[in-house]
Design a protein around this motif. Structure first.
Motif, PDB file in Angstrom:
ATOM      1  N   LEU A 112       0.827  -1.213   0.000  1.00  0.00           N
ATOM      2  CA  LEU A 112       0.000   0.000   0.000  1.00  0.00           C
ATOM      3  C   LEU A 112       0.859   1.261   0.000  1.00  0.00           C
ATOM      4  N   LEU A 113       1.902   1.268   0.823  1.00  0.00           N
ATOM      5  CA  LEU A 113       2.750   2.459   0.937  1.00  0.00           C
ATOM      6  C   LEU A 113       3.530   2.745  -0.340  1.00  0.00           C
ATOM      7  N   THR A 114       3.787   1.728  -1.143  1.00  0.00           N
ATOM      8  CA  THR A 114       4.545   1.921  -2.383  1.00  0.00           C
ATOM      9  C   THR A 114       3.644   2.077  -3.597  1.00  0.00           C
ATOM     10  N   GLY A 115       2.338   2.204  -3.359  1.00  0.00           N
ATOM     11  CA  GLY A 115       1.423   2.501  -4.450  1.00  0.00           C
ATOM     12  C   GLY A 115       0.913   1.300  -5.224  1.00  0.00           C
ATOM     13  N   ARG A 116       1.178   0.088  -4.722  1.00  0.00           N
ATOM     14  CA  ARG A 116       0.652  -1.089  -5.393  1.00  0.00           C
ATOM     15  C   ARG A 116      -0.816  -1.299  -5.013  1.00  0.00           C
ATOM     16  N   ARG A 117      -1.530  -2.037  -5.837  1.00  0.00           N
ATOM     17  CA  ARG A 117      -2.942  -2.310  -5.578  1.00  0.00           C
ATOM     18  C   ARG A 117      -3.057  -3.607  -4.796  1.00  0.00           C
ATOM     19  N   LEU A 118      -3.476  -3.516  -3.554  1.00  0.00           N
ATOM     20  CA  LEU A 118      -3.603  -4.686  -2.692  1.00  0.00           C
ATOM     21  C   LEU A 118      -4.938  -5.372  -2.973  1.00  0.00           C
TER      22      LEU A 118
END
Length: 219
Positions: A43-49
């Motif tokens: 989440l913090l690195t902008g990926r879609r969880l």
């Protein structure tokens, strides 16, 4: 708090981690922390969880979408094995600051946030039971019991963060961990998997040493 009451949480945590039978049960808590680390970094690195699964065999998987390579993926894979130890170190800081109840409440909040992303029944059961124990102790227990329980949680995270790293390398040596975080990192970075295992171990052992030194004045 008596001397026995102060040392009992550490002793209990050590028994749970060292005993093979008890470890098969208590390890689920470490798996929760492991997968939470993957999820948070994603989440913090902008990926879609997309979701988290926690399995009855103490394995877990966190699924996210984004670039298959790059620093964000490296940090995400690295986070899993070190998160329990880093959480234990943070917990040690709160315990030494006599913030046992805020520690327990913070854990409840984190588990509630994680519950939203769980995608299987066993995972829901694991997170709900863990959160329920934390809530009941934080809400109903006396201050002394809360302090002792917070000490236990702290020691369990610090000690429990070390054993999975050794188990990982044992499985790798038998060729049974080709999809492990270390091997995923090796494929992405071309740095040997053993190097990543050693880095996991350095963080886990370092956190145990630092956390232990922080907790010693409590005793």
């Amino acid at each position: 708090m008596s001397t026995i009451a102060k040392w009992a949480p550490a002793a209990l945590a050590l028994v749970l981690v060292a005993s093979p039978g008890l470890w098969r049960i208590s390890r689920h808590v470490i798996t929760i922390a492991h997968e939470a680390g993957h999820a948070l970094v994603a989440l913090l690195t902008g990926r879609r969880l997309e979701g988290i699964k926690l399995n009855a065999d103490t394995s877990g998987v966190t699924v996210s979408r984004g670039r298959p390579t790059g620093p964000a993926v490296v940090v995400m894979y690295f986070a899993g094995y070190v998160t329990p130890s880093l959480l234990g170190l943070a917990a040690a800081a709160l315990v030494t600051a006599e913030l046992a109840r805020p520690l327990l409440w913070a854990t409840v909040v984190l588990l509630a946030g994680m519950l939203v992303m769980i995608r299987n029944a066993f995972g829901v059961l694991s997170v709900v039971l863990t959160g329920a124990v934390m809530f009941l102790v934080s809400w109903y227990a006396t201050a002394e019991v809360q302090s002792a329980f917070a000490l236990f949680v702290t020691w369990f995270l610090l000690l429990g963060g070390v054993r999975p790293v050794g188990e990982l390398q044992s499985r790798r040596m038998r060729g049974r961990a080709r999809q492990s975080d270390a091997d995923q990192l090796a494929r992405i970075t071309r740095v040997p998997g053993l190097v990543w295992v050693l880095l996991f171990a350095a963080v886990a052992v370092g956190a145990l040493v630092l956390g232990g030194r922080m907790l010693l004045p409590v005793y």
